[in-house]
Design a protein around this motif. Structure first.
Motif, PDB file in Angstrom:
ATOM      1  N   ARG A  70       0.308  -3.109  -2.416  1.00 36.53           N
ATOM      2  CA  ARG A  70      -0.020  -4.527  -2.456  1.00 36.53           C
ATOM      3  C   ARG A  70      -0.818  -4.979  -1.229  1.00 36.53           C
ATOM      4  O   ARG A  70      -1.821  -5.662  -1.349  1.00 36.53           O
ATOM      5  N   LEU A  71      -0.357  -4.615  -0.051  1.00 37.65           N
ATOM      6  CA  LEU A  71      -1.037  -5.016   1.177  1.00 37.65           C
ATOM      7  C   LEU A  71      -1.731  -3.794   1.786  1.00 37.65           C
ATOM      8  O   LEU A  71      -1.512  -3.417   2.927  1.00 37.65           O
ATOM      9  N   LYS A  72      -2.570  -3.216   0.972  1.00 35.75           N
ATOM     10  CA  LYS A  72      -3.243  -1.963   1.271  1.00 35.75           C
ATOM     11  C   LYS A  72      -4.112  -2.034   2.521  1.00 35.75           C
ATOM     12  O   LYS A  72      -4.154  -1.103   3.316  1.00 35.75           O
ATOM     13  N   ASN A  73      -4.823  -3.139   2.679  1.00 33.79           N
ATOM     14  CA  ASN A  73      -5.760  -3.244   3.804  1.00 33.79           C
ATOM     15  C   ASN A  73      -5.215  -4.033   4.983  1.00 33.79           C
ATOM     16  O   ASN A  73      -5.970  -4.552   5.793  1.00 33.79           O
ATOM     17  N   GLU A  74      -3.903  -4.142   5.050  1.00 36.22           N
ATOM     18  CA  GLU A  74      -3.280  -4.829   6.193  1.00 36.22           C
ATOM     19  C   GLU A  74      -2.508  -3.794   6.994  1.00 36.22           C
ATOM     20  O   GLU A  74      -2.095  -2.764   6.466  1.00 36.22           O
ATOM     21  N   PHE A 134       4.687  -2.218  -0.868  1.00 33.16           N
ATOM     22  CA  PHE A 134       3.765  -2.957  -0.001  1.00 33.16           C
ATOM     23  C   PHE A 134       2.532  -2.132   0.386  1.00 33.16           C
ATOM     24  O   PHE A 134       1.499  -2.688   0.729  1.00 33.16           O
TER      25      PHE A 134
END
Lengths: 404, 249
Positions: free
Chosen positions: B162-166, B159
């Motif tokens: 995948r959700l690098k900027n969250e 993750f």
């Protein structure tokens, strides 16, 4: 109309497309959201047991075509809806962030014209990729008859671009999908094949055939698949058992989809692609698959003189001909037997299934439990074991009657 | 190797386990068991022994064999009770056969370590799909998971790409571990999160209606569904919430 209502309509209409795979692409996340997983990821499983990987929707179910088998045909009076590009982006991104999905599967009814439809699809996916920096998986369906420039544009934005052939020959296509030209679909496939690269449909293309809506035999269907695999380098042909959604004099009058037949076609498809079988190996006198036995076991019994296979000596290509031994088991056997002599206990430990294979192999020239070797004996045993299999018993027995 | 009746204790980390195995190999001690201090339940008859070793030599050596290291590390992440001894025997055989050890599938420790590895990577793969986040205050994402193996580290790697900027938090309820990601790194620490019972009505409702619509009634096959998505995971898969007690046929 609310987003909720639209989604309900446009998911409901998209569900008959069998493809939901998200594999084969290595897109990275460069300062945006999302990436792809080369092996693909299933996020959920619906109550029909199918994997949910992508947000599978139509852009619209409005359609100027009148394909007999299709729930979205022009002559059907179902509720119509259209998603705007922004709406599709919003749902995709919000589902993706919450890890509901691996990406988007976008198809569409043909609205106004094939070109107009494709332009709208391109606009949507362009927004997703560029404005929202979305790097998740996208599978788009090309619209038959659209301008090649549009196919080029769409292909450069998605991970997989494909077109559904739907029916195995042009006669059936003319009869059931009068507005679709077989040639248009072949044109798309050959364009995609010639252009696949890192930046154009990197995870290749697939297609779908509806099983049981037209009169082709299993033989015809497998030949068509073989032709497409060879000529268009397809990753997959999906077989979709016809679900009777419309009444029409050209359509078979069935109540349940031919799931067993679909299953046999998938099994045969695997033999063709990974097990070095040829079309002629799959059929003998009949143009249909044996309903009681899977195609590999059926082949093995028809070629009983080929067996038994000695586990400690046989080549890889011979090992994979054994019913119950798959590619992974064969690899394990080959890599291990260099280091020790394999017996039946070792096979069990290694996780090689003996249920079917035990009738067709020897370990150090010995049969399993010294079972006497005889075609009828094996046949009876396999059928008896198979009858516990739910696919063959119960409701789906009724499928035997369908001769489509 | 000397057969001893020692029960060897380590601090529960992978690092320490490998260092202690290094010590045992050097001293030629074969213990009857190796347990983490936390999990070990004292017993009158056991002779426990807690050796100290910080050399990291074995660790670095194993690390240079990528595939072997991965197998041992993944096996370490499983829930199985005898995993430490299996790893111990596996390493002994590794010295004998080097990286070819994985082909010796007639050895129990090899079969067991490979099975554990597969078990962990399968579960990790499943949770890449089954993890469900909820957005809190329009600001950060929270997920609760209930895996059988300790896959949080592996899942966090996934993750974080995948959700690098969250901003996100994943809480492993079964192992009481929390992974917190700040858009650059994730940190995992022990802890309990309680009272996470909020829901995100709009998106969850939309997702559930998609989920229900995408199924083809004529193809209904609950057995197949459960095979792919076992009931033990349904608790936090939001589209399955409330279905846990549903009877399958």
């Amino acid at each position: 109309m609310s987003i909720q209502e639209k989604l309900e309509i446009l998911a409901d209409c998209a569900k008959y497309d069998a493809s939901c795979s998200s594999s084969g692409s290595k897109r990275k996340n460069i300062d945006g959201i999302g990436n792809t997983s080369y092996s693909g990821i299933c996020h959920s499983f619906s109550s029909d047991g199918r994997c949910i990987s992508l947000l599978k929707i139509l852009m619209t179910n409005v359609c100027i075509f009148d394909c007999k088998y299709c729930v979205n045909r022009k002559s059907n009076n179902n509720k119509k809806a259209i998603f705007s590009p922004e709406e599709i982006c919003e749902i995709t991104l919000n589902f993706y962030k919450r890890n509901y999905i691996e990406g988007l599967f976008l198809s569409s009814g043909v609205i106004k014209s094939p070109d107009y439809t494709m332009e709208k699809m391109i606009e949507t996916i362009y927004l997703l990729r560029n404005k929202y920096k979305f790097n998740g998986y996208i599978h788009a369906k090309a619209i038959p008859g659209a301008n090649p420039n549009l196919i080029k544009k769409l292909g450069s934005l998605v991970d997989r671009l494909s077109a559904n052939i739907e029916l195995p020959n042009s006669t059936s296509l003319k009869l059931l999908a009068p507005n679709k030209k077989e040639n248009d679909i072949h044109k798309i496939m050959s364009y995609v094949k010639n252009n696949i690269n890192r930046n154009f449909s990197p995870s290749g293309q697939s297609t779908q055939m509806i099983i049981g809506a037209s009169k082709e035999s299993d033989f015809d269907i497998m030949n068509k698949s073989d032709f497409m695999y060879k000529n268009y380098k397809l990753k997959r042909v999906f077989y979709s058992a016809y679900v009777p959604v419309n009444k029409d004099k050209y359509l078979p009058n069935i109540t349940t989809p031919p799931l067993l037949r679909e299953n046999r076609l998938y099994q045969a498809d695997w033999l063709l692609r990974f097990y070095k079988f040829q079309i002629n190996d799959l059929f003998d006198n009949s143009k249909y698959f044996n309903v009681l036995l899977d195609p590999k076991t059926d082949w093995a019994l028809r070629h009983i003189d080929f067996f038994p296979i000695e586990i400690n000596k046989a080549s890889f290509n011979n090992l994979i001909k054994v019913p119950g031994i798959g590619l992974i088991s064969a690899k394990k056997i080959i890599s291990s037997r260099k280091y020790f002599n394999i017996n039946f206990d070792d096979l069990k430990k290694m996780g090689v299934s003996l249920k079917k294979s035990k009738y067709f192999i020897t370990c150090n020239s010995k049969y399993y439990n010294n079972i006497s070797y005889n075609k009828n004996f094996i046949y009876t045993n396999l059928i008896n074991e198979g009858s516990n299999n739910k696919l063959i018993s119960g409701v789906q027995l009724s499928l035997f009657d369908e001769k489509y | 190797m000397k057969n001893t009746s020692y029960v060897i204790l380590y601090d529960g980390t992978f690092y320490d386990l490998i260092n202690i195995i290094e010590y045992l190999l050097k001293e030629k001690i074969k213990p009857i068991n190796i347990k983490s201090q936390e999990e070990y339940i004292p017993n009158l008859f056991d002779i426990t022994f807690n050796p100290k070793n910080n050399s990291n030599k074995l660790f670095n050596y194993l690390f240079s064999y990528k595939n072997i290291f991965k197998n041992i590390y993944y096996a370490f992440l499983t829930k199985f009770e005898n995993k430490e001894m299996q790893i111990f025997y596996f390493i002994i055989n590794f010295f004998k056969y080097k990286e070819k050890v994985v082909y010796y599938k007639n050895l129990n420790c090899v079969i067991n370590v490979l099975k554990m590895t597969k078990y962990v990577s399968n579960e990790n793969h499943k949770f890449k799909g089954f993890t469900r986040f909820r957005m809190v205050n329009n600001n950060f994402l929270v997920a609760i998971i209930n895996p059988e193996n300790n896959i949080l580290e592996l899942l966090s790697q996934h993750f974080s790409r995948r959700l690098k900027n969250e901003l996100w938090i994943i809480y492993d309820e079964n192992h009481q571990l929390i992974s917190i990601y700040n858009k650059t790194n994730y940190i995992i620490y022990k802890g309990i999160i309680e009272n996470l019972s909020f829901i995100e009505e709009d998106w969850e409702k939309l997702w559930k209606s998609f989920y229900n619509k995408i199924a083809i009634e004529e193809r209904k096959n609950l057995k197949c569904q459960i095979n792919h998505m076992p009931k033990k995971y349904w608790k936090y898969i939001i589209e399955m919430e409330g279905n846990e007690n549903e009877k399958s046929n």
